[in-house]
Design a protein around this motif. Structure first.
Motif, PDB file in Angstrom:
ATOM      1  N   SER A 270      25.955  16.085  38.965  1.00 21.78           N
ATOM      2  CA  SER A 270      25.913  15.134  39.971  1.00 21.78           C
ATOM      3  C   SER A 270      25.288  13.727  39.698  1.00 21.78           C
ATOM      4  CB  SER A 270      25.357  15.345  41.399  1.00 21.78           C
ATOM      5  OG  SER A 270      24.002  15.830  41.238  1.00 21.78           O
ATOM      6  N   LEU A 271      24.108  13.916  38.932  1.00 20.21           N
ATOM      7  CA  LEU A 271      23.404  12.463  38.572  1.00 20.21           C
ATOM      8  C   LEU A 271      23.901  11.982  37.290  1.00 20.21           C
ATOM      9  CD1 LEU A 271      20.956  11.415  40.160  1.00 20.21           C
ATOM     10  CD2 LEU A 271      21.404  13.829  40.678  1.00 20.21           C
ATOM     11  N   SER A 272      25.178  12.617  36.725  1.00 22.34           N
ATOM     12  CA  SER A 272      25.885  12.005  35.499  1.00 22.34           C
ATOM     13  C   SER A 272      27.476  11.587  36.275  1.00 22.34           C
ATOM     14  CB  SER A 272      26.165  12.991  34.816  1.00 22.34           C
ATOM     15  OG  SER A 272      24.909  13.461  33.815  1.00 22.34           O
ATOM     16  N   LEU A 273      27.493  11.514  37.433  1.00 19.38           N
ATOM     17  CA  LEU A 273      28.625  10.796  38.065  1.00 19.38           C
ATOM     18  C   LEU A 273      28.446   9.609  39.029  1.00 19.38           C
ATOM     19  CD1 LEU A 273      29.664  14.410  39.926  1.00 19.38           C
ATOM     20  CD2 LEU A 273      30.777  13.288  37.739  1.00 19.38           C
ATOM     21  N   THR A 274      29.459   8.922  39.007  1.00 19.09           N
ATOM     22  CA  THR A 274      29.191   7.513  39.838  1.00 19.09           C
ATOM     23  C   THR A 274      29.356   8.075  41.410  1.00 19.09           C
ATOM     24  OG1 THR A 274      31.614   7.255  40.028  1.00 19.09           O
ATOM     25  CG2 THR A 274      30.424   6.228  38.200  1.00 19.09           C
ATOM     26  N   VAL A 275      28.825   7.057  42.231  1.00 15.58           N
ATOM     27  CA  VAL A 275      28.907   7.397  43.564  1.00 15.58           C
ATOM     28  C   VAL A 275      30.371   7.700  43.935  1.00 15.58           C
ATOM     29  CG1 VAL A 275      28.651   6.396  45.750  1.00 15.58           C
ATOM     30  CG2 VAL A 275      26.620   6.360  44.339  1.00 15.58           C
ATOM     31  N   ALA A 276      31.271   6.696  43.663  1.00 11.24           N
ATOM     32  CA  ALA A 276      32.665   6.737  43.739  1.00 11.24           C
ATOM     33  C   ALA A 276      33.259   8.216  43.348  1.00 11.24           C
ATOM     34  CB  ALA A 276      33.562   5.736  43.046  1.00 11.24           C
ATOM     35  N   GLU A 277      32.903   8.777  42.232  1.00 10.51           N
ATOM     36  CA  GLU A 277      33.355   9.995  41.564  1.00 10.51           C
ATOM     37  C   GLU A 277      32.792  11.091  42.528  1.00 10.51           C
ATOM     38  OE1 GLU A 277      33.895   9.630  36.924  1.00 10.51           O
ATOM     39  OE2 GLU A 277      31.795   9.663  37.711  1.00 10.51           O
ATOM     40  N   ARG A 278      31.580  10.983  43.024  1.00  8.41           N
ATOM     41  CA  ARG A 278      31.199  11.979  43.945  1.00  8.41           C
ATOM     42  C   ARG A 278      31.919  11.940  45.331  1.00  8.41           C
ATOM     43  NH1 ARG A 278      24.440  11.717  43.143  1.00  8.41           N
ATOM     44  NH2 ARG A 278      24.543  13.108  44.902  1.00  8.41           N
ATOM     45  N   LYS A 279      32.454  11.014  45.600  1.00  6.70           N
ATOM     46  CA  LYS A 279      33.107  10.919  46.912  1.00  6.70           C
ATOM     47  C   LYS A 279      34.455  11.424  46.646  1.00  6.70           C
ATOM     48  CE  LYS A 279      30.894   6.903  49.204  1.00  6.70           C
ATOM     49  NZ  LYS A 279      31.183   5.463  49.723  1.00  6.70           N
ATOM     50  N   ILE A 280      35.128  11.158  45.734  1.00  9.64           N
ATOM     51  CA  ILE A 280      36.410  11.927  45.528  1.00  9.64           C
ATOM     52  C   ILE A 280      36.378  13.311  45.301  1.00  9.64           C
ATOM     53  CG2 ILE A 280      37.508   9.661  44.767  1.00  9.64           C
ATOM     54  CD1 ILE A 280      37.597  10.897  41.986  1.00  9.64           C
ATOM     55  N   LEU A 281      35.370  13.711  44.543  1.00 10.25           N
ATOM     56  CA  LEU A 281      34.962  15.232  44.393  1.00 10.25           C
ATOM     57  C   LEU A 281      34.705  15.779  46.020  1.00 10.25           C
ATOM     58  CD1 LEU A 281      33.239  14.962  41.198  1.00 10.25           C
ATOM     59  CD2 LEU A 281      35.208  16.571  41.579  1.00 10.25           C
ATOM     60  N   THR A 282      33.901  15.135  46.661  1.00 18.58           N
ATOM     61  CA  THR A 282      33.604  15.714  48.010  1.00 18.58           C
ATOM     62  C   THR A 282      34.992  15.810  48.735  1.00 18.58           C
ATOM     63  OG1 THR A 282      31.472  14.936  47.886  1.00 18.58           O
ATOM     64  CG2 THR A 282      32.514  15.298  50.180  1.00 18.58           C
ATOM     65  N   GLU A 283      35.662  14.833  48.837  1.00 11.11           N
ATOM     66  CA  GLU A 283      36.947  15.073  49.450  1.00 11.11           C
ATOM     67  C   GLU A 283      37.945  16.027  49.241  1.00 11.11           C
ATOM     68  OE1 GLU A 283      38.514  11.073  48.970  1.00 11.11           O
ATOM     69  OE2 GLU A 283      36.967  10.177  49.835  1.00 11.11           O
ATOM     70  N   GLU A 284      38.088  16.407  47.908  1.00 14.95           N
ATOM     71  CA  GLU A 284      39.008  17.361  47.356  1.00 14.95           C
ATOM     72  C   GLU A 284      38.295  18.607  47.639  1.00 14.95           C
ATOM     73  OE1 GLU A 284      42.526  18.255  45.393  1.00 14.95           O
ATOM     74  OE2 GLU A 284      41.713  16.460  46.215  1.00 14.95           O
ATOM     75  N   TRP A 285      36.726  18.795  47.309  1.00 16.91           N
ATOM     76  CA  TRP A 285      36.412  20.064  47.678  1.00 16.91           C
ATOM     77  C   TRP A 285      36.656  20.694  49.155  1.00 16.91           C
ATOM     78  CZ3 TRP A 285      35.536  23.669  44.048  1.00 16.91           C
ATOM     79  CH2 TRP A 285      34.888  23.083  42.939  1.00 16.91           C
ATOM     80  N   CYS A 286      36.358  19.579  50.163  1.00 16.61           N
ATOM     81  CA  CYS A 286      36.358  19.857  51.406  1.00 16.61           C
ATOM     82  C   CYS A 286      37.972  20.152  51.774  1.00 16.61           C
ATOM     83  CB  CYS A 286      35.606  18.643  52.107  1.00 16.61           C
ATOM     84  SG  CYS A 286      33.903  18.484  52.077  1.00 16.61           S
TER      85      CYS A 286
END
Length: 307
Positions: free
Chosen positions: A56-72
Motif C-alpha cells: 500500500s505505501l508503494s501505491l498512489t492514493v488514486a491506485e488505492r482507490k481503484i483497488l478498493t472499488e474493485e475488491w469491494c
C-alpha cells in the motif's frame, strides 16, 4: 442479525497481494479470479486489502482507490468482510481514503501508525486515529500494529485504553507484533464487540491460546485451507493436531526466510501455488529469483498434501 459492517471479525482473513501487470501497473482483471480462489480453494471469507502485503505505501492514493472499488465490487456476496487499510503518512490522505472506503462499501477500515514523523506516545497515536476515523464514523475502525516496519513500539494496551470514548467506531486491533504479553492484555481489555486479530502467522497457535478472535496474514492466501484445520482442531481441544499444522507452517516459513523471504518472494509463491498472474512487486522490492520460488514451492508440497 447485526448489519454486515458491524459483524464481529473472526476466523481467517487473507491479507491480499496487489496484482500488477508485467510493466508494474495495477491489474484489476485478476481480482475476481483471486476472490474465487480464496473462497473456493482456501475457504477464506475475509480479506484485508491495501495493507503491507498489498504494498500500500508503494501505491498512489488514486491506485488505492481503484483497488478498493474493485475488491469491494468483486467481493460482494463472496466475502463476509472486506477491510481496507487506509493508513498514510498524511492524515489528510488517510481521511480521504477512509471516506472513499465508506462510499465504496467496505466493511471496515484499518490504519497503521505513521512512521516518518512517528507518534511518540499512545495519546499522539490515538489522536491521529481519531482524525482518520472521523472521516468515516459509521465504519468499524481497527488499529493495525506492525512495529517491525513502522518502528512505533508504543504498547497497544496503552493505545486502546479508553479509546472507545474517543473513537466510538473502534472495533479492534490487527496485532502484528511478537509481544504476547501486550497481546494478552489487549484481549483482556477487549470490549464485547471488538476483535483482536493476530498477524504473525508462524505464531498463530500461541495467540489463539491467549484468546485471539482470528488472524490476518499473507500466508492464508495459499495455506488458508490448512490453517482452517488448525483453527478447527484448536476449537475441539486437539492441540496435537493444531501443533502439527503450526509446526509445518513454521518449517515452511523458516525455510523461506533463509532464502530471503519478503513481500516479493511471498507474492511469487502465491502466484506459483494459485496459478494467478500477480506480476512483480513494485520497487524498491525486487522480483523473486525463479529458483528460490521453485525451492519454496517444493518445500510447500513436501509439507502439505493436497486436500
Amino acid at each position: 442479525m447485526a448489519p454486515a459492517a458491524y459483524r464481529k471479525l473472526a476466523g481467517l482473513i487473507a491479507a491480499t497481494f496487489t496484482p500488477f501487470t508485467p510493466q508494474g501497473e495495477v491489474n484489476l482483471s485478476v481480482i475476481g479470479p483471486y476472490i474465487d480462489y480464496l473462497s473456493e480453494q482456501q475457504g477464506v471469507k475475509g480479506i484485508f486489502v491495501n495493507g503491507t502485503t498489498g504494498e500500500s505505501l508503494s501505491l498512489t492514493v488514486a491506485e488505492r482507490k481503484i483497488l478498493t472499488e474493485e475488491w469491494c465490487q468483486k467481493a460482494k456476496g463472496r466475502m463476509d468482510h472486506v477491510i481496507v487499510h487506509v493508513g498514510c503518512m498524511s492524515v489528510k490522505d488517510s481521511q480521504d481514503l477512509a471516506r472513499h472506503a465508506a462510499q465504496t462499501g467496505a466493511d471496515g477500515i484499518a490504519v497503521i501508525a505513521p512512521f516518518f514523523f512517528k507518534p511518540r506516545t499512545a495519546e499522539a497515536l490515538r489522536e491521529f486515529m481519531k482524525e482518520v476515523a472521523s472521516a468515516a464514523p459509521n465504519l468499524p475502525f481497527y488499529y493495525y500494529q506492525i512495529p517491525a516496519l513502522t518502528g512505533v513500539n508504543v504498547h497497544v494496551r496503552d493505545v486502546i485504553e479508553g479509546i472507545e470514548k474517543l473513537i466510538p467506531s473502534f472495533r479492534g486491533v490487527k496485532f502484528s507484533g511478537c509481544d504476547l504479553m501486550d497481546f494478552g492484555q489487549c484481549v483482556s481489555y477487549c470490549q464485547a464487540d471488538w476483535s483482536v486479530l493476530y498477524g504473525v502467522d508462524e505464531q498463530l497457535l500461541a495467540a489463539l491460546a491467549m484468546g485471539a478472535h482470528g488472524a490476518v496474514g499473507s500466508t492464508y492466501n495459499y495455506i488458508g485451507c490448512h490453517v482452517n484445520k488448525l483453527l478447527s482442531a484448536f476449537e475441539k481441544g486437539d492441540l496435537v493436531q493444531a501443533r502439527a499444522i503450526q509446526f509445518k507452517m513454521q518449517e515452511l516459513l523458516s525455510y523461506a526466510m533463509k532464502l530471503g523471504f519478503d513481500v516479493g518472494v511471498n507474492k511469487q509463491l502465491m502466484a506459483e501455488l494459485s496459478g494467478l498472474c500477480l506480476g512483480p512487486p513494485r520497487l524498491p522490492l525486487m522480483p523473486c529469483p525463479h529458483d528460490h520460488a521453485q525451492l519454496i514451492v517444493q518445500k510447500y508440497h513436501s509439507l502439505f498434501s493436497k486436500r
